[in-house]
Design a protein around this motif. Structure first.
Motif, short mmCIF file in Angstrom:
data_model
loop_
_atom_site.label_atom_id
_atom_site.label_comp_id
_atom_site.label_asym_id
_atom_site.label_seq_id
_atom_site.Cartn_x
_atom_site.Cartn_y
_atom_site.Cartn_z
N SER A 64 0.99 -1.10 0.01
CA SER A 64 0.09 0.03 -0.12
C SER A 64 0.78 1.35 -0.06
N LYS A 68 2.08 2.77 -3.52
CA LYS A 68 1.27 3.48 -4.05
C LYS A 68 1.30 5.05 -3.89
N LYS A 69 1.86 5.08 -2.65
CA LYS A 69 2.04 6.77 -2.36
C LYS A 69 3.28 7.37 -2.95
N THR A 72 3.58 -9.55 -7.28
CA THR A 72 4.26 -8.33 -7.48
C THR A 72 3.84 -7.71 -8.86
N MET A 131 0.29 -6.63 -8.98
CA MET A 131 -0.04 -5.48 -8.39
C MET A 131 0.55 -4.31 -9.05
N CYS A 132 1.56 -4.33 -9.74
CA CYS A 132 2.22 -3.39 -10.33
C CYS A 132 1.43 -3.08 -11.68
N GLN A 133 0.87 -4.09 -12.27
CA GLN A 133 0.02 -3.82 -13.34
C GLN A 133 -1.08 -3.00 -12.89
N SER A 134 -1.66 -3.16 -11.82
CA SER A 134 -3.04 -2.57 -11.32
C SER A 134 -2.60 -0.99 -11.00
N LEU A 135 -1.31 -0.72 -10.45
CA LEU A 135 -0.89 0.33 -10.20
C LEU A 135 -0.36 1.17 -11.23
N LEU A 176 2.51 0.53 -12.65
CA LEU A 176 4.06 0.54 -12.60
C LEU A 176 4.67 -0.58 -13.72
#
Ligand code: C2E
Ligand code: CA
Ligand code: CA
Ligand code: CA
Length: 279
Positions: free
Chosen positions: A189, A192-193, A222, A225-229, A231
């Motif tokens: 989390s 994301k920031k 990982t 997650m990066c795909q959805s963020l 990155l």
């Protein structure tokens, strides 16, 4: 057996003395070495996982020591940090990397970035922004060709100091990468920031592909997650075809590792581009 024990003790002591001496004399040499232009950069290609074209290089510093030969950064970066030489060393690396990339662009290399490692002390230092600006200005390199790698431990330990500066650099058009991801304590989390564009998955995970199911799961999670963020993920230390296909099949965009190439001198990098039909 008693004799062997004594022997061991003796060897141990000499070794320790030797290390102490090495640190002392290397430290004195390093100060001179930076001034005398004994540092060199090698460049490791970063390859698009799908097209297999070069998209960047990571600049990795070496020290051409007058008597000890070519030293790897693990031998002198910690020393530079201890002796307050990491700021001048880091500034040299930034300048040199930007200058080299700009020279390559003039020679017509494919569109790519040069990634430079930043030590924690450099990020904390008041001159971070101005030394980055100076390196860009002196070389004429545009910000979109520069990438800066920061390590997660430092960013997490020093959030207030760091986030403001990184945000500025990113708004300036520089790409920011989180290095050695997975080795520190960052929570997902928190990522994301942070003002980052890329995440580099540490070699310690990549080397266990096909061996350790847990590491494979961490990599997959990982990547998802990066795909959805949004990155971009860079895999470090890819050595085998199996590691490559695992990373590619799970959506990793950029591959760095011995599978494609070891870090190369500037001349060798040009040869690499020619021999792979990219120059
Ligand atoms: P790093 O940033 O994690 O850099 C990647 C290291 O992994 C490099 O080691 C590279 O040669 C090695 N490597 C790349 N692909 C493979 C592979 O497929 N297999 C294996 N076994 N190794 C691979 P190197 O050049 O010895 O650098 C070591 C560390 O020194 C770097 O780790 C980085 O933390 C630090 N470093 C290097 N240059 C600089 C610099 O200019 N400034 C700072 N502050 N640190 C630097
Ligand atoms: Ca790095
Ligand atoms: Ca790394
Ligand atoms: Ca590492």
């Amino acid at each position: 057996a008693k004799d062997a024990g004594k022997n061991c003790y003796y060897i141990y002591d000499v070794e320790k003395d030797h290390q102490r001496f090495e640190r002392f004399s290397l430290g004195a040499d390093l100060r001179k070495g930076i001034q005398n232009n004994e540092l060199v950069l090698h460049y490791q290609p970063q390859i698009d996982a799908v097209t297999e074209k070069i998209v960047g290089v990571e600049a990795l510093v070496r020290w051409q020591h007058p008597t000890a030969g070519l030293l790897s950064p693990d031998r002198f970066i910690p020393l530079a940090e201890e002796l307050d030489l990491i700021i001048p060393l880091g500034e040299w690396v930034l300048k040199e990397a930007c200058q080299q990339m700009q020279a390559w662009i003039r020679q017509g290399v494919p569109d790519m970035k040069v990634a430079v490692n930043l030590a924690g002390q450099q990020i904390a230092h008041e001159r971070l922004i101005s030394s980055v600006e100076e390196a860009l200005e002196a070389s004429g390199l545009s910000a979109d060709h520069l990438e800066l790698e920061v390590t997660e431990n430092f960013v997490i330990r020093q959030p207030e100091v760091t986030v403001g500066k990184l945000t500025y650099l990113r708004e300036r058009g520089i790409t920011l990468a989180m290095d050695d991801f997975g080795t520190g304590y960052s929570s997902l989390s928190y990522l994301k920031k942070l003002p980052i564009d890329r995440l580099k998955i540490d070699r310690s995970f990549v080397k266990d592909i096909g061996i350790d199911r847990d590491d494979e799961s961490i990599i997959k999670a990982t990547l998802a997650m990066c795909q959805s963020l949004g990155l971009v993920v860079v895999a470090e230390g890819v050595e085998t075809p199996d590691q490559l296909s695992f990373m590619r099949d799970n959506g990793c965009q950029i591959i760095q590792g011995y599978y494609y190439s070891k870090p190369l001198s500037a001349d060798q990098l040009m040869d690499f581009l020619v021999s792979t039909g990219q120059l």
